[in-house]
Design an enzyme around this catalytic site. Structure first.
Site, short mmCIF file in Angstrom:
data_model
loop_
_atom_site.label_atom_id
_atom_site.label_comp_id
_atom_site.label_asym_id
_atom_site.label_seq_id
_atom_site.Cartn_x
_atom_site.Cartn_y
_atom_site.Cartn_z
N ARG A 29 29.81 36.45 51.14
CA ARG A 29 30.82 36.81 52.15
C ARG A 29 30.17 37.11 53.49
NH1 ARG A 29 32.70 37.61 47.21
NH2 ARG A 29 34.93 37.85 46.77
N SER A 181 42.16 37.01 40.71
CA SER A 181 40.93 36.32 41.08
C SER A 181 40.56 36.72 42.50
CB SER A 181 41.10 34.81 41.00
OG SER A 181 40.07 34.17 41.75
N ASP A 333 32.30 39.58 35.04
CA ASP A 333 31.03 38.88 34.81
C ASP A 333 30.14 39.60 33.79
OD1 ASP A 333 31.74 36.90 36.61
OD2 ASP A 333 30.92 38.00 38.31
C1 S3P Z 1 33.59 36.47 42.40
C2 S3P Z 1 34.77 36.65 41.72
C3 S3P Z 1 34.90 36.42 40.27
C4 S3P Z 1 33.54 36.42 39.59
C5 S3P Z 1 32.52 35.59 40.32
C6 S3P Z 1 32.34 36.10 41.73
C7 S3P Z 1 33.59 36.69 43.86
O1 S3P Z 1 35.51 35.17 40.08
O2 S3P Z 1 33.66 35.97 38.26
O3 S3P Z 1 31.29 35.62 39.66
O4 S3P Z 1 32.51 36.80 44.47
O5 S3P Z 1 34.69 36.77 44.43
P1 S3P Z 1 37.12 35.00 40.08
O6 S3P Z 1 37.62 35.45 41.40
O7 S3P Z 1 37.39 33.54 39.87
O8 S3P Z 1 37.59 35.85 38.95
#
Ligand code: S3P
Length: 446
Positions: A29, A181, A333
């Site tokens: 980010r 998500s 995760d």
């Molecule tokens: C993440 C969000 C999660 C996570 C990924 C990293 C992120 O995925 O599993 O390792 O940095 O926003 P999802 O948003 O698809 O759940």
């Protein structure tokens, strides 16, 4: 990619002090929001791993400049980064990305977030593609809300990469995410910055909020109300400086090792303890593993900072637990590690509502269940999770990481706690998020 086989066996107690690598989510980010910004942003402690290198390459491909590339240098002890090097990115502004073909490598977060920024820039065209695993990861989940905002996107079979983005004028929407998500939420929030009016995103359960915090820091008008986030379009972003804390998801492997191996005592320094990321630590505490630290409390207010704490970890006799859907995004995760801890816990550990694990780097429900079964676990897959019966520990054996960094690291930790040791096939996958993982384990076992 090589197929490196590494053997992990019980070395006795783990002891020592260690700072886990910088947070992967926050690093992605920081690079993207710095690229969208005006002027230069200093990122202190950017993660130097395969996934976040893909993001640096991507923002450079669209025109951002890496002003001071110190990633390759060993800056241990410099500044306040606790051993982490820093870099500066000169942004192109919210609407200044140039057309490019972008290789996202293995990075799902890059694949899902970047189109949010690009979609609202008329005149540009971009293609996002990546490795074999990325080509199986759904992008319709971002294409659908972006399409409702007026974006022009094309995906292979309407749901898979490569993803083509043709910049178009966007308008604000109200969107209820069908699954929790953080990647999809973040994508819509980034698109909202260049859209007409305000955008509101609702999520069925709270997910990590690093994007919201960083946008607030960058001067964006953004608010949270329960499970809804509203963002108003912006003319410019000014981030200036971001410091990246240690990654709680990387730390989780060390926490699991410390909790599982009798006699262990670890001090993990400078770990990010944002409430939306510490679900695993709360689960470990519930299982009676010992993890002391000052974890952030859940709060209604959106905070701009990312809290950190040292974690003091010790072995504990574990008890089984149940993880329900609401807790899943807060530990998404780390759920493979909950399965591993469940093998050592008294009783039946159940994870429900985690069907999202099926669309990670691999199908992590199948991967974890088959992988741990091969090491002697009593574990069964369900549609949306797994059930593990504690049998006093694992025998050991061999596990294939299947190219998934978190599977590789789970296998290594299982090896340290097992009776006969574990051979991990494809250990090199750990470099996606934690390049020095094996060396760090060696230090703690010495
Ligand atoms: C993440 C969000 C999660 C996570 C990924 C990293 C992120 O995925 O599993 O390792 O940095 O926003 P999802 O948003 O698809 O759940």
């Amino acid at each position: 990619m090589t197929n490196e086989t590494s053997h992990f066996t019980s070395f006795g107690a783990l002891r020592g002090v260690l700072r886990p690598p910088a947070d992967k989510s926050i690093s992605h980010r920081a690079a993207m929001i710095a690229a969208m910004g005006e002027g230069e942003t200093e990122i202190v402690g950017y993660l130097d791993a395969a996934d976040t290198r893909s993001t640096l390459a991507a923002v450079q491909a669209v025109g951002a400049r890496l002003v001071r590339d110190e990633l390759a240098t060993d800056a241990v002890g410099e500044g306040d980064g606790l051993g982490a090097p820093s870099l500066r990115i000169a942004g192109v502004g919210l609407r200044g990305a140039r057309s490019a073909a972008i290789d996202v490598g293995n990075a799902g977060t890059l694949l899902r977030l970047l189109p949010g920024w690009l979609a609202g820039q008329p005149g540009g065209t971009w293609t996002l593609d990546g490795d074999e695993s990325i080509r199986k990861r759904p992008v319709d989940r971002v294409a659908t809300p972006l399409g409702l905002m007026g974006a022009r996107l094309r995906a292979r079979e309407e749901r898979l990469p490569p993803l083509e983005v043709e910049g178009a004028p966007l308008h604000g929407i109200t969107y209820e995410l069908p699954v929790a998500s953080a990647q999809v939420k973040s994508c819509v929030l980034l698109a909202a910055l260049a859209a007409d009016g305000a955008t509101t995103v609702g999520e069925p359960e709270r997910s990590r909020d690093h994007t919201e915090r960083m946008l607030l820091r960058a001067g964006v008008n953004i608010h949270r109300n329960g499970r809804h986030v509203t963002v108003v379009n912006a003319d410019e972003l000014i981030l200036d400086r971001v410091r990246v804390p240690g990654d709680p998801s990387s730390a989780a492997f060390l926490v699991a090792a410390g909790v599982l191996v009798p006699g262990s005592r670890l001090l993990l320094r400078d770990v990010g303890v944002n409430w939306t990321r510490t679900g695993f630590l709360r689960i470990v505490r519930r299982m009676r593993g010992i993890v002391l630290g000052d974890l952030e409390d859940e709060s209604g207010e959106l905070a701009a900072d990312e809290p950190v704490s040292d974690l003091d970890v010790a072995h504990g006799a574990l008890e089984a637990t149940v993880v329900e859907a609401e807790e899943v995004p807060l530990a998404i995760d780390e759920l493979p590690l909950v399965a591993l801890l469940g093998c050592y816990a008294e009783g039946e550990t159940i994870v429900r509502g985690a069907q999202e694990l099926r669309v990670k780097e691999i199908d992590r429900i199948a991967g974890v269940v088959e992988g741990l079964s091969g090491l002697g676990a009593d574990i069964e897959a369900t549609d949306d999770g797994f059930v593990v019966r504690g049998t006093g520990g694992l025998r050991g054996g061999s596990i294939d990481a299947r190219g998934d960094h978190r599977m590789a690291m789970m296998g290594a930790v299982a090896g340290l706690a097992s009776r006969e040791g574990v051979e991990v096939l494809g250990m090199e996958a750990s470099a996606v998020s934690y390049p020095g993982f094996v060396e760090d384990l060696e230090k703690l076992c010495a």
